[in-house]
Design an enzyme around this catalytic site. Structure first.
Site, PDB file in Angstrom:
ATOM      1  N   GLY A 118      -5.604  10.378  -9.282  1.00 24.51           N
ATOM      2  CA  GLY A 118      -4.359   9.822  -8.557  1.00 24.51           C
ATOM      3  C   GLY A 118      -4.526   8.408  -8.905  1.00 24.51           C
ATOM      4  O   GLY A 118      -4.933   7.928  -9.810  1.00 24.51           O
ATOM      5  N   LYS A 178       3.376   1.305  -3.526  1.00 28.60           N
ATOM      6  CA  LYS A 178       2.944   0.703  -4.795  1.00 28.60           C
ATOM      7  C   LYS A 178       3.847   0.877  -6.057  1.00 28.60           C
ATOM      8  O   LYS A 178       3.769  -0.132  -6.943  1.00 28.60           O
ATOM      9  CB  LYS A 178       1.385   1.114  -5.145  1.00 28.60           C
ATOM     10  N   ASN A 227     -10.916  16.262 -13.172  1.00 24.88           N
ATOM     11  CA  ASN A 227      -9.892  16.465 -11.964  1.00 24.88           C
ATOM     12  C   ASN A 227      -9.716  18.115 -11.687  1.00 24.88           C
ATOM     13  O   ASN A 227      -9.842  18.953 -12.496  1.00 24.88           O
ATOM     14  CB  ASN A 227      -8.471  15.943 -12.249  1.00 24.88           C
ATOM     15  N   ASP A 261      -6.757  -3.737  -7.571  1.00 21.38           N
ATOM     16  CA  ASP A 261      -7.736  -2.605  -6.993  1.00 21.38           C
ATOM     17  C   ASP A 261      -8.882  -2.387  -8.062  1.00 21.38           C
ATOM     18  O   ASP A 261      -9.986  -2.254  -7.585  1.00 21.38           O
ATOM     19  CB  ASP A 261      -6.831  -1.259  -6.663  1.00 21.38           C
ATOM     20  N   GLY A 283     -11.175  12.786  -9.984  1.00 22.79           N
ATOM     21  CA  GLY A 283     -10.044  12.415  -9.393  1.00 22.79           C
ATOM     22  C   GLY A 283      -8.920  11.820 -10.481  1.00 22.79           C
ATOM     23  O   GLY A 283      -9.467  11.139 -11.273  1.00 22.79           O
ATOM     24  N   ARG A 294      -3.726  16.667 -15.371  1.00 20.99           N
ATOM     25  CA  ARG A 294      -3.656  15.167 -14.819  1.00 20.99           C
ATOM     26  C   ARG A 294      -4.717  14.190 -15.413  1.00 20.99           C
ATOM     27  O   ARG A 294      -4.360  12.950 -15.377  1.00 20.99           O
ATOM     28  CB  ARG A 294      -3.428  15.106 -13.181  1.00 20.99           C
ATOM     29  N   THR A 331       1.009  -1.465  -0.047  1.00 20.51           N
ATOM     30  CA  THR A 331       0.241   0.140  -0.098  1.00 20.51           C
ATOM     31  C   THR A 331       1.091   1.247   0.037  1.00 20.51           C
ATOM     32  O   THR A 331       2.020   1.157  -0.205  1.00 20.51           O
ATOM     33  CB  THR A 331      -1.179  -0.174   1.155  1.00 20.51           C
ATOM     34  N   GLY A 388     -17.180   2.184  -0.617  1.00 16.62           N
ATOM     35  CA  GLY A 388     -15.711   1.947  -0.634  1.00 16.62           C
ATOM     36  C   GLY A 388     -15.570   0.695  -0.090  1.00 16.62           C
ATOM     37  O   GLY A 388     -14.548   0.254  -0.540  1.00 16.62           O
TER      38      GLY A 388
HETATM   39  P1  ATR Z   1      -2.910   8.990  -4.828  1.00 17.86           P
HETATM   40  O1  ATR Z   1      -2.241   8.623  -5.907  1.00 17.86           O
HETATM   41  O2  ATR Z   1      -2.628   8.249  -3.575  1.00 17.86           O
HETATM   42  O3  ATR Z   1      -4.372   8.901  -5.187  1.00 17.86           O
HETATM   43  P2  ATR Z   1      -2.765  11.616  -5.618  1.00 17.86           P
HETATM   44  O4  ATR Z   1      -1.748  11.230  -6.580  1.00 17.86           O
HETATM   45  O5  ATR Z   1      -2.182  12.706  -4.733  1.00 17.86           O
HETATM   46  O6  ATR Z   1      -2.909  10.509  -4.500  1.00 17.86           O
HETATM   47  O7  ATR Z   1      -4.039  12.106  -6.115  1.00 17.86           O
HETATM   48  C1  ATR Z   1      -5.089  12.513  -5.292  1.00 17.86           C
HETATM   49  C2  ATR Z   1      -6.300  12.942  -6.143  1.00 17.86           C
HETATM   50  O8  ATR Z   1      -7.143  13.652  -5.065  1.00 17.86           O
HETATM   51  C3  ATR Z   1      -5.849  13.886  -7.391  1.00 17.86           C
HETATM   52  O9  ATR Z   1      -6.890  13.911  -8.308  1.00 17.86           O
HETATM   53  C4  ATR Z   1      -6.215  15.283  -6.596  1.00 17.86           C
HETATM   54  O10 ATR Z   1      -6.382  16.573  -7.452  1.00 17.86           O
HETATM   55  P3  ATR Z   1      -5.036  17.272  -8.107  1.00 17.86           P
HETATM   56  O11 ATR Z   1      -4.475  16.333  -9.136  1.00 17.86           O
HETATM   57  O12 ATR Z   1      -5.553  18.421  -8.660  1.00 17.86           O
HETATM   58  O13 ATR Z   1      -4.233  17.481  -7.012  1.00 17.86           O
HETATM   59  C5  ATR Z   1      -7.428  15.026  -5.745  1.00 17.86           C
HETATM   60  N1  ATR Z   1      -7.626  15.817  -4.722  1.00 17.86           N
HETATM   61  C6  ATR Z   1      -6.967  15.905  -3.653  1.00 17.86           C
HETATM   62  N2  ATR Z   1      -7.560  17.204  -2.688  1.00 17.86           N
HETATM   63  C7  ATR Z   1      -8.508  17.481  -3.459  1.00 17.86           C
HETATM   64  C8  ATR Z   1      -9.384  18.721  -3.269  1.00 17.86           C
HETATM   65  N3  ATR Z   1      -9.468  19.312  -1.961  1.00 17.86           N
HETATM   66  N4  ATR Z   1     -10.398  18.997  -3.993  1.00 17.86           N
HETATM   67  C9  ATR Z   1     -10.376  18.456  -5.255  1.00 17.86           C
HETATM   68  N5  ATR Z   1      -9.468  17.205  -5.623  1.00 17.86           N
HETATM   69  C10 ATR Z   1      -8.454  16.879  -4.748  1.00 17.86           C
END
Ligand code: ATR
Length: 278
Positions: free
Chosen positions: A129, A65, A151, A101, A127, A156, A61, A242
Protein backbone atom coordinates in the site's frame (compact mmCIF):
# COMPACT_ATOMS: atom_id res chain seq x y z
CA UNK A 1 4.30 33.08 14.34
CA UNK A 2 4.03 29.89 12.28
CA UNK A 3 0.61 28.69 11.15
CA UNK A 4 0.69 24.94 10.55
CA UNK A 5 -1.82 22.12 10.48
CA UNK A 6 -2.99 18.73 9.29
CA UNK A 7 -5.61 17.87 6.70
CA UNK A 8 -7.21 14.43 6.54
CA UNK A 9 -10.28 12.47 7.53
CA UNK A 10 -10.62 11.30 10.25
CA UNK A 11 -7.83 13.02 12.20
CA UNK A 12 -9.23 13.37 15.73
CA UNK A 13 -6.67 10.95 17.20
CA UNK A 14 -3.64 12.37 15.40
CA UNK A 15 -0.41 12.77 17.40
CA UNK A 16 0.86 15.47 15.02
CA UNK A 17 -0.30 18.52 17.07
CA UNK A 18 1.50 17.16 20.14
CA UNK A 19 4.70 16.45 18.19
CA UNK A 20 4.82 19.80 16.40
CA UNK A 21 4.03 21.80 19.49
CA UNK A 22 6.92 20.01 21.28
CA UNK A 23 9.22 20.73 18.33
CA UNK A 24 8.27 24.42 18.42
CA UNK A 25 9.01 24.49 22.13
CA UNK A 26 12.36 22.77 21.58
CA UNK A 27 13.34 25.28 18.88
CA UNK A 28 11.95 28.34 20.68
CA UNK A 29 9.54 28.97 17.79
CA UNK A 30 6.10 30.49 18.22
CA UNK A 31 3.28 28.96 16.29
CA UNK A 32 0.15 26.91 16.13
CA UNK A 33 -0.57 23.48 14.65
CA UNK A 34 -4.26 22.89 14.01
CA UNK A 35 -6.32 19.86 13.02
CA UNK A 36 -8.12 20.83 9.80
CA UNK A 37 -10.55 17.99 9.21
CA UNK A 38 -12.01 17.95 5.67
CA UNK A 39 -15.04 15.87 4.67
CA UNK A 40 -14.44 14.02 1.38
CA UNK A 41 -17.30 15.77 -0.48
CA UNK A 42 -15.90 19.22 0.42
CA UNK A 43 -12.26 18.59 -0.47
CA UNK A 44 -11.75 20.97 -3.43
CA UNK A 45 -13.62 23.84 -1.84
CA UNK A 46 -11.88 23.49 1.56
CA UNK A 47 -8.41 23.17 0.05
CA UNK A 48 -8.92 26.41 -1.86
CA UNK A 49 -10.02 28.07 1.38
CA UNK A 50 -6.80 26.85 3.03
CA UNK A 51 -4.87 29.05 0.61
CA UNK A 52 -6.62 32.07 2.09
CA UNK A 53 -5.88 31.04 5.67
CA UNK A 54 -2.25 32.12 5.35
CA UNK A 55 -0.81 28.78 6.47
CA UNK A 56 2.97 28.36 6.30
CA UNK A 57 2.53 24.67 5.73
CA UNK A 58 0.51 21.61 6.55
CA UNK A 59 0.66 17.83 6.71
CA UNK A 60 -1.59 15.66 4.60
CA UNK A 61 -2.87 12.29 5.69
CA UNK A 62 -5.35 9.63 4.60
CA UNK A 63 -7.35 9.88 2.32
CA UNK A 64 -5.84 12.99 0.67
CA UNK A 65 -2.16 12.20 0.04
CA UNK A 66 -2.79 11.74 -3.71
CA UNK A 67 -5.83 13.97 -4.06
CA UNK A 68 -3.90 17.09 -2.96
CA UNK A 69 -1.44 16.93 -5.88
CA UNK A 70 -3.48 18.84 -8.54
CA UNK A 71 -3.75 21.78 -6.11
CA UNK A 72 0.04 22.14 -5.69
CA UNK A 73 2.58 24.21 -7.65
CA UNK A 74 5.51 21.79 -7.36
CA UNK A 75 6.67 18.46 -5.94
CA UNK A 76 9.95 17.19 -4.52
CA UNK A 77 11.52 14.06 -6.03
CA UNK A 78 10.03 11.57 -3.53
CA UNK A 79 6.53 12.99 -3.86
CA UNK A 80 6.89 12.87 -7.66
CA UNK A 81 8.08 9.25 -7.69
CA UNK A 82 5.39 8.18 -5.24
CA UNK A 83 2.51 10.29 -6.49
CA UNK A 84 1.75 11.03 -2.83
CA UNK A 85 2.36 14.01 -0.55
CA UNK A 86 2.40 14.17 3.25
CA UNK A 87 3.84 17.68 3.70
CA UNK A 88 3.03 20.96 1.93
CA UNK A 89 5.17 24.10 2.28
CA UNK A 90 3.94 27.56 1.31
CA UNK A 91 6.87 29.25 -0.47
CA UNK A 92 7.46 32.16 -2.89
CA UNK A 93 7.09 29.57 -5.68
CA UNK A 94 3.68 28.55 -4.36
CA UNK A 95 2.63 25.39 -2.57
CA UNK A 96 5.30 22.69 -2.77
CA UNK A 97 4.54 19.06 -1.89
CA UNK A 98 6.99 16.70 -0.18
CA UNK A 99 6.89 13.15 1.06
CA UNK A 100 8.83 12.62 4.29
CA UNK A 101 7.39 9.21 5.28
CA UNK A 102 10.06 6.99 3.71
CA UNK A 103 12.93 9.30 4.71
CA UNK A 104 11.57 9.32 8.25
CA UNK A 105 11.52 5.55 8.25
CA UNK A 106 15.07 5.17 6.94
CA UNK A 107 16.55 7.85 9.19
CA UNK A 108 15.03 6.39 12.35
CA UNK A 109 16.15 2.89 11.33
CA UNK A 110 19.69 3.97 10.42
CA UNK A 111 20.10 5.73 13.77
CA UNK A 112 19.42 2.52 15.64
CA UNK A 113 20.82 -0.14 13.30
CA UNK A 114 23.55 1.33 11.09
CA UNK A 115 25.04 -2.17 10.63
CA UNK A 116 22.24 -3.28 8.28
CA UNK A 117 23.02 -0.51 5.76
CA UNK A 118 25.63 -2.17 3.55
CA UNK A 119 25.71 -3.23 -0.06
CA UNK A 120 24.98 -6.90 0.62
CA UNK A 121 21.99 -6.14 2.81
CA UNK A 122 18.62 -7.68 2.01
CA UNK A 123 15.26 -6.29 3.08
CA UNK A 124 11.76 -7.68 2.80
CA UNK A 125 8.67 -5.46 2.86
CA UNK A 126 5.32 -7.01 3.78
CA UNK A 127 2.47 -5.14 2.06
CA UNK A 128 2.17 -2.97 -1.05
CA UNK A 129 0.00 0.00 0.00
CA UNK A 130 0.93 3.67 0.35
CA UNK A 131 3.27 3.15 3.30
CA UNK A 132 5.14 0.35 1.51
CA UNK A 133 5.68 2.60 -1.52
CA UNK A 134 7.30 5.37 0.55
CA UNK A 135 9.49 2.94 2.47
CA UNK A 136 10.50 1.12 -0.73
CA UNK A 137 11.48 4.38 -2.41
CA UNK A 138 13.61 5.55 0.51
CA UNK A 139 15.19 2.14 1.27
CA UNK A 140 16.22 1.56 -2.32
CA UNK A 141 17.97 4.96 -2.31
CA UNK A 142 20.01 3.91 0.73
CA UNK A 143 22.75 1.27 0.74
CA UNK A 144 20.42 -1.72 0.70
CA UNK A 145 21.19 -4.03 -2.23
CA UNK A 146 17.98 -5.98 -2.35
CA UNK A 147 14.45 -4.97 -1.37
CA UNK A 148 11.85 -7.68 -2.02
CA UNK A 149 8.14 -7.13 -1.58
CA UNK A 150 5.59 -9.68 -0.43
CA UNK A 151 1.89 -9.00 -0.64
CA UNK A 152 -1.38 -10.86 -0.24
CA UNK A 153 -2.18 -9.78 -3.83
CA UNK A 154 1.12 -10.40 -5.61
CA UNK A 155 0.12 -8.25 -8.60
CA UNK A 156 0.27 -5.14 -6.39
CA UNK A 157 3.82 -6.04 -5.32
CA UNK A 158 4.79 -6.42 -9.00
CA UNK A 159 3.19 -3.07 -9.84
CA UNK A 160 4.98 -1.32 -6.99
CA UNK A 161 8.37 -2.60 -8.16
CA UNK A 162 7.60 -1.49 -11.73
CA UNK A 163 6.23 1.93 -10.77
CA UNK A 164 9.03 3.23 -8.56
CA UNK A 165 12.46 3.92 -10.02
CA UNK A 166 15.07 2.08 -7.96
CA UNK A 167 18.70 0.96 -8.10
CA UNK A 168 18.11 -2.08 -5.86
CA UNK A 169 17.24 -5.61 -6.98
CA UNK A 170 13.66 -6.54 -6.12
CA UNK A 171 11.38 -9.54 -6.50
CA UNK A 172 7.67 -9.82 -5.78
CA UNK A 173 6.65 -12.66 -3.44
CA UNK A 174 3.47 -14.14 -2.07
CA UNK A 175 3.04 -13.98 1.71
CA UNK A 176 3.46 -17.76 1.78
CA UNK A 177 6.82 -17.52 0.00
CA UNK A 178 7.88 -14.71 2.33
CA UNK A 179 6.99 -16.70 5.41
CA UNK A 180 9.27 -19.55 4.32
CA UNK A 181 12.26 -17.35 3.45
CA UNK A 182 12.38 -14.95 6.42
CA UNK A 183 15.84 -16.25 7.37
CA UNK A 184 17.31 -14.81 4.14
CA UNK A 185 16.81 -11.18 5.20
CA UNK A 186 18.64 -8.66 7.40
CA UNK A 187 15.53 -6.47 7.67
CA UNK A 188 11.81 -7.27 7.60
CA UNK A 189 9.27 -4.44 7.56
CA UNK A 190 5.54 -4.86 8.23
CA UNK A 191 3.96 -1.96 6.29
CA UNK A 192 0.20 -2.70 6.55
CA UNK A 193 -2.40 -1.97 9.21
CA UNK A 194 -2.65 -5.68 10.13
CA UNK A 195 -2.18 -5.90 13.93
CA UNK A 196 -3.40 -2.36 14.63
CA UNK A 197 -5.86 -1.85 17.50
CA UNK A 198 -8.50 -3.20 17.88
CA UNK A 199 -7.10 -6.16 15.85
CA UNK A 200 -4.00 -6.43 18.00
CA UNK A 201 -4.10 -10.26 17.99
CA UNK A 202 -3.47 -10.45 14.19
CA UNK A 203 -0.16 -11.01 12.40
CA UNK A 204 0.39 -10.73 8.65
CA UNK A 205 2.63 -13.85 8.53
CA UNK A 206 3.93 -16.30 11.11
CA UNK A 207 7.53 -15.72 12.15
CA UNK A 208 8.52 -19.38 12.61
CA UNK A 209 11.43 -19.06 10.17
CA UNK A 210 12.83 -15.83 11.59
CA UNK A 211 16.46 -15.98 12.72
CA UNK A 212 18.14 -14.28 15.67
CA UNK A 213 19.56 -10.81 15.09
CA UNK A 214 17.28 -9.91 12.14
CA UNK A 215 15.93 -6.36 12.40
CA UNK A 216 12.12 -6.46 12.42
CA UNK A 217 10.11 -3.28 12.00
CA UNK A 218 6.37 -2.61 12.20
CA UNK A 219 4.88 0.70 11.08
CA UNK A 220 1.85 0.17 13.34
CA UNK A 221 2.23 2.21 16.56
CA UNK A 222 -1.08 1.42 18.27
CA UNK A 223 -0.30 -0.79 20.13
CA UNK A 224 3.30 0.37 20.43
CA UNK A 225 4.56 -3.22 20.53
CA UNK A 226 2.43 -5.21 18.10
CA UNK A 227 2.02 -8.96 18.23
CA UNK A 228 4.36 -9.10 15.22
CA UNK A 229 7.09 -7.32 17.20
CA UNK A 230 6.42 -9.37 20.32
CA UNK A 231 6.80 -12.64 18.41
CA UNK A 232 9.91 -11.31 16.67
CA UNK A 233 11.44 -10.41 20.02
CA UNK A 234 10.82 -13.92 21.32
CA UNK A 235 12.91 -15.21 18.39
CA UNK A 236 15.82 -12.89 19.20
CA UNK A 237 15.10 -10.19 16.61
CA UNK A 238 16.09 -6.56 17.07
CA UNK A 239 13.02 -4.32 17.02
CA UNK A 240 12.23 -1.04 15.27
CA UNK A 241 8.93 0.61 16.19
CA UNK A 242 6.28 2.48 14.21
CA UNK A 243 6.35 5.49 16.50
CA UNK A 244 10.04 6.04 15.68
CA UNK A 245 9.11 6.51 12.02
CA UNK A 246 6.11 8.67 12.94
CA UNK A 247 8.27 11.04 14.96
CA UNK A 248 11.03 11.31 12.36
CA UNK A 249 8.68 12.00 9.41
CA UNK A 250 7.25 14.85 11.49
CA UNK A 251 10.74 16.18 12.26
CA UNK A 252 11.50 16.28 8.51
CA UNK A 253 8.25 18.17 7.84
CA UNK A 254 9.09 20.63 10.62
CA UNK A 255 12.57 21.17 9.12
CA UNK A 256 11.02 21.97 5.73
CA UNK A 257 8.65 24.56 7.21
CA UNK A 258 10.95 26.25 9.70
CA UNK A 259 14.46 25.68 8.32
CA UNK A 260 15.62 24.48 11.74
CA UNK A 261 17.31 21.20 12.78
CA UNK A 262 15.26 19.71 15.61
CA UNK A 263 16.60 16.69 17.49
CA UNK A 264 14.05 13.85 17.49
CA UNK A 265 16.00 11.77 20.05
CA UNK A 266 15.32 14.44 22.70
CA UNK A 267 11.61 13.86 22.25
CA UNK A 268 11.48 10.07 21.86
CA UNK A 269 11.09 9.12 25.54
CA UNK A 270 8.42 11.71 26.15
CA UNK A 271 6.61 10.60 23.00
CA UNK A 272 6.63 6.99 24.18
CA UNK A 273 5.14 8.02 27.52
CA UNK A 274 2.51 10.07 25.72
CA UNK A 275 1.54 7.14 23.46
CA UNK A 276 1.34 4.77 26.43
CA UNK A 277 -1.04 7.17 28.11
CA UNK A 278 -3.39 7.56 25.12
P1 ATR B 1 -2.74 2.28 2.15
O1 ATR B 1 -2.47 2.85 0.81
O2 ATR B 1 -3.43 3.20 3.08
O3 ATR B 1 -1.50 1.67 2.77
P2 ATR B 1 -3.98 0.03 0.89
O4 ATR B 1 -3.59 0.53 -0.43
O5 ATR B 1 -5.36 -0.49 1.07
O6 ATR B 1 -3.79 1.10 2.00
O7 ATR B 1 -2.92 -1.11 1.28
C1 ATR B 1 -3.03 -1.87 2.39
C2 ATR B 1 -1.99 -3.01 2.38
O8 ATR B 1 -2.33 -3.89 3.45
C3 ATR B 1 -2.02 -3.86 1.13
O9 ATR B 1 -0.72 -4.38 0.90
C4 ATR B 1 -3.00 -4.98 1.52
O10 ATR B 1 -2.85 -6.17 0.76
P3 ATR B 1 -3.65 -6.34 -0.64
O11 ATR B 1 -2.91 -5.48 -1.64
O12 ATR B 1 -3.59 -7.78 -0.96
O13 ATR B 1 -5.06 -5.85 -0.39
C5 ATR B 1 -2.53 -5.20 2.92
N1 ATR B 1 -3.53 -5.88 3.75
C6 ATR B 1 -4.65 -5.34 4.30
N2 ATR B 1 -5.30 -6.26 5.04
C7 ATR B 1 -4.57 -7.41 4.98
C8 ATR B 1 -4.70 -8.71 5.55
N3 ATR B 1 -5.72 -9.02 6.35
N4 ATR B 1 -3.75 -9.63 5.26
C9 ATR B 1 -2.72 -9.33 4.46
N5 ATR B 1 -2.53 -8.11 3.90
C10 ATR B 1 -3.44 -7.17 4.14
Amino acid sequence: MYKLGLIGHPIGHSMSPWIHEKLMEQQGIEGKYELLEIQPDEFGEKVNLLKEKGLDGFNVTVPYKEKIIPYLDGLDESARHLGAVNTVHHTDQGWIGYNTDGRGFVHSLKNRFPDIFHNNAKALLLGSGGAARGIFEALTRSDIARVDIANRTIKRAEDLIQDIPSKAYSSPLTLEQAKNTLMDYDLIVQTTTVGMNPDHDKMIVSLDHLTKGTVVSDIVYRPMKTKFLNEAEKRGARLHFGHEMLLQQAVYAFQIWTDTEPESSLLLNEFEQKLKGV
